[in-house]
Scaffold this active site. Sequence first.
Site, mmCIF file in Angstrom:
data_model
loop_
_atom_site.group_PDB
_atom_site.id
_atom_site.type_symbol
_atom_site.label_atom_id
_atom_site.label_comp_id
_atom_site.label_asym_id
_atom_site.label_seq_id
_atom_site.Cartn_x
_atom_site.Cartn_y
_atom_site.Cartn_z
ATOM 1 N N THR A 51 7.692 28.608 64.651
ATOM 2 C CA THR A 51 8.988 29.018 63.953
ATOM 3 C C THR A 51 9.121 28.330 62.711
ATOM 4 O O THR A 51 9.828 29.048 61.813
ATOM 5 C CB THR A 51 10.196 28.251 64.908
ATOM 6 N N TYR A 64 13.734 36.437 65.104
ATOM 7 C CA TYR A 64 12.500 36.396 64.137
ATOM 8 C C TYR A 64 11.229 36.229 64.706
ATOM 9 O O TYR A 64 11.229 36.237 65.787
ATOM 10 C CB TYR A 64 12.837 34.817 63.420
ATOM 11 N N SER A 97 3.407 28.981 69.458
ATOM 12 C CA SER A 97 2.623 28.053 70.111
ATOM 13 C C SER A 97 2.700 28.456 71.405
ATOM 14 O O SER A 97 1.811 27.553 72.322
ATOM 15 C CB SER A 97 3.071 26.761 69.801
ATOM 16 N N GLN A 98 3.561 29.419 72.086
ATOM 17 C CA GLN A 98 3.237 29.718 73.421
ATOM 18 C C GLN A 98 1.856 30.366 73.732
ATOM 19 O O GLN A 98 1.424 30.430 74.610
ATOM 20 C CB GLN A 98 4.451 30.865 73.963
ATOM 21 N N THR A 130 6.911 24.551 68.056
ATOM 22 C CA THR A 130 7.339 23.477 69.048
ATOM 23 C C THR A 130 7.350 23.663 70.365
ATOM 24 O O THR A 130 7.463 22.467 71.115
ATOM 25 C CB THR A 130 9.232 23.329 68.485
ATOM 26 N N ASP A 131 7.168 24.659 70.983
ATOM 27 C CA ASP A 131 7.068 24.793 72.580
ATOM 28 C C ASP A 131 5.718 24.204 72.871
ATOM 29 O O ASP A 131 5.949 23.576 74.157
ATOM 30 C CB ASP A 131 6.907 26.253 72.628
ATOM 31 N N LYS A 203 9.603 18.041 74.223
ATOM 32 C CA LYS A 203 10.550 18.936 73.832
ATOM 33 C C LYS A 203 11.632 19.173 74.742
ATOM 34 O O LYS A 203 11.293 19.209 76.003
ATOM 35 C CB LYS A 203 10.068 20.311 73.370
ATOM 36 N N GLU A 322 6.090 7.464 98.010
ATOM 37 C CA GLU A 322 6.368 8.450 99.213
ATOM 38 C C GLU A 322 5.176 9.141 99.656
ATOM 39 O O GLU A 322 5.270 9.809 100.697
ATOM 40 C CB GLU A 322 7.104 9.513 98.499
HETATM 41 N N1 DGL Z 1 7.816 30.554 70.174
HETATM 42 C C1 DGL Z 1 7.875 29.271 69.776
HETATM 43 C C2 DGL Z 1 6.902 28.431 69.381
HETATM 44 O O1 DGL Z 1 5.933 28.958 68.311
HETATM 45 C C3 DGL Z 1 8.912 29.193 68.822
HETATM 46 C C4 DGL Z 1 9.614 28.160 68.844
HETATM 47 C C5 DGL Z 1 9.402 26.960 67.655
HETATM 48 O O2 DGL Z 1 8.225 26.977 67.151
HETATM 49 O O3 DGL Z 1 10.042 26.221 67.479
HETATM 50 O O4 DGL Z 1 6.507 27.404 69.629
#
Ligand code: DGL
Length: 366
Positions: A51, A64, A97-98, A130-131, A203, A322
Amino acid sequence: MTLHPLRSTRSARTILGLAAALMIGLASPVSAQQASGTALANVLVLGTGGTIAGQANARAGNAYDSGKVSAANLIAAIPGIDKLAEISAEQISSIGSQDMNDKVWFDLVKRIRAAIDNKEVDGVVITHGTDTMEETAFFLQNVLDTDVPIVLVGSMRPSTAIGADGPANLYDAMRVASAPESRGRGVLVVLNDTIHGARWVQKTNTTSVQTFRSPDAGPVGYVDTGSLRFLQPAVAIKTAKLKLPDAPPLPRVDIIYSHANMDAAEVEDAVKRGAKGIVLAGVGDGNSSKGAIDALAAAAKQGVVVVRSTRVGSGYVNRNVEVEDDKLGFAVSLDLNPQKARVLLELLIANGITDPSAVQQAFAQP
Ligand code: DGL
């Protein structure tokens, strides 16, 4: 790509650096470095997408596309960042980052190792979605053996949004990466004025700019207008430094998410798919239904490495509370969440470490 337009003569840089020091406060380690007349730190920025490099999409609304803007252009748009360091920028990938994957991870390691071995850099900044940022940070921490600050940075709002957080985050990441005080602290994540350690950061919110937290340890420090504030002295991070195979992929490790009314099917499917390791995102203290635990024990008997973690989001998973780990041949993830446990287990298996007690020892490294 090198950002030649950002380069200036050393004396001009020093004067500009002093001006910047006055603006951001002399208490800052960056400004102390500049005030002493020493050269600016050399910082390599490696862009991967996310992002922070996102651009508004014609579909309008809040849509976006991530990973559209290059790292060089992100830097060029931030006033004053060139006063913090001698910056060069290269693009490793342009993905959300997915889609982060072993190939990008191997490329990052290769480039960072070369830059450090050639003494090109005093610090590295990686722009990243961020993912899965916490997974990349933890992966790098386990394979890079260096004191050089490696700082991951991203944003929750795309670069074209009103109130975009990327420029401030990238500016802060540059301050951290160029500061001598950041050396020897392992791989760091910087967002929202806060510095986190790779082992602990997560996250925690889908959309908030305050999404990154370190629930079990707290942040490593803060970036404020006047200074970098590390909360502890630097201690050598003792992770097992694991070797990377010559080329990707890493061995397959699946995460199985535990839930009410669970049977053995997911575990059995993972074994059939050829998983070499399974991480249980267990309920509570890393537990699961009798059917799933029995299937995991059967998998462990066949040589699949099983690590119990938790879906809870914070807290430790302890041995033999457990679940009878000693008897069933399991390891536990302690404070590592399932996604980080998966990364470590992939690396351990790649290094031939599959015995449950050796795996357990590796997970215990702080
Ligand atoms: N698809 C997410 C990624 O690239 C977008 C979210 C982000 O970067 O905050 O991880």
